[in-house]
Design an enzyme around this catalytic site. Structure first.
Site, PDB file in Angstrom:
ATOM      1  N   GLY A 254      13.971   2.847  -7.215  1.00 56.81           N
ATOM      2  CA  GLY A 254      13.128   1.674  -7.006  1.00 56.81           C
ATOM      3  C   GLY A 254      11.637   1.971  -6.986  1.00 56.81           C
ATOM      4  O   GLY A 254      10.837   1.084  -6.689  1.00 56.81           O
TER       5      GLY A 254
ATOM      6  N   TYR B 147      11.658  -2.707 -18.016  1.00 52.23           N
ATOM      7  CA  TYR B 147      10.754  -3.853 -18.015  1.00 52.23           C
ATOM      8  C   TYR B 147      11.503  -5.149 -18.262  1.00 52.23           C
ATOM      9  O   TYR B 147      11.156  -6.182 -17.778  1.00 52.23           O
ATOM     10  CB  TYR B 147       9.646  -3.680 -19.060  1.00 52.23           C
TER      11      TYR B 147
ATOM     12  N   GLY C  17      15.439   5.814 -10.521  1.00 51.50           N
ATOM     13  CA  GLY C  17      16.627   5.127 -10.022  1.00 51.50           C
ATOM     14  C   GLY C  17      16.569   4.831  -8.535  1.00 51.50           C
ATOM     15  O   GLY C  17      17.562   4.410  -7.943  1.00 51.50           O
TER      16      GLY C  17
ATOM     17  N   GLY D  25       9.576   2.846  -9.592  1.00 51.42           N
ATOM     18  CA  GLY D  25       8.911   2.141 -10.686  1.00 51.42           C
ATOM     19  C   GLY D  25       8.794   0.659 -10.398  1.00 51.42           C
ATOM     20  O   GLY D  25       7.735   0.047 -10.625  1.00 51.42           O
TER      21      GLY D  25
ATOM     22  N   VAL E 194       7.380   7.722 -13.502  1.00 55.53           N
ATOM     23  CA  VAL E 194       8.005   8.293 -12.312  1.00 55.53           C
ATOM     24  C   VAL E 194       8.727   9.557 -12.747  1.00 55.53           C
ATOM     25  O   VAL E 194       9.418   9.564 -13.779  1.00 55.53           O
ATOM     26  CB  VAL E 194       9.006   7.292 -11.670  1.00 55.53           C
TER      27      VAL E 194
END
Length: 130
Positions: free
Chosen positions: A94, A130, A92, A96, A86
């Protein structure tokens, strides 16, 4: 924000994001991808991979590129996430998470045995994500 399957029209934007990812990873010297190669490998007669794109105000700001894998132990297909990226200016928000959630939903829809990826050991922001 809109998450969708990539179309041939998205390929130039995907290539631009691949190059931005390579700069971030200090690997820009390794990129030899071209629009033509991506068109062939994403949308040709025998696609080698698939991609999702994230769009904000009709601008592609992120992508996830993935391909089919296989588990012999499970005797089921899987998905390998090659890249998720991204643009920094859109992190930041949302995006991803939405890309990864859509990919997980695809894995469930396709009855995959697993969804896999790897992260560079120095990439603390990605490890945290992740």
């Amino acid at each position: 924000m809109r998450i969708s399957a990539a179309s041939p029209e998205h390929v130039p934007a995907i290539l631009s994001l691949i190059r931005a990812l390579a700069v971030y990873e200090k690997l820009e010297h390794e990129v030899s991808a071209s629009v033509e190669a991506l068109q062939r490998d994403l949308f040709g007669n025998q696609p080698a991979a698939e991609a999702l794109v994230a769009e904000v105000d009709d601008e592609v700001v992120g992508f996830a590129l993935y391909f089919r894998s296989y588990s012999t132990f499970l005797a089921r297909p899987g998905i390998y996430l090659e890249d998720l990226f991204v643009l920094e200016s859109h992190r930041g928000r949302g995006i991803g998470r939405a890309l990864l959630a859509r990919l997980a939903a695809i894995a469930v829809e396709r009855e995959c045995g697993r969804l896999e990826w790897s992260v560079l050991d120095w990439n603390a922001p990605a490890i945290g994500f992740y």
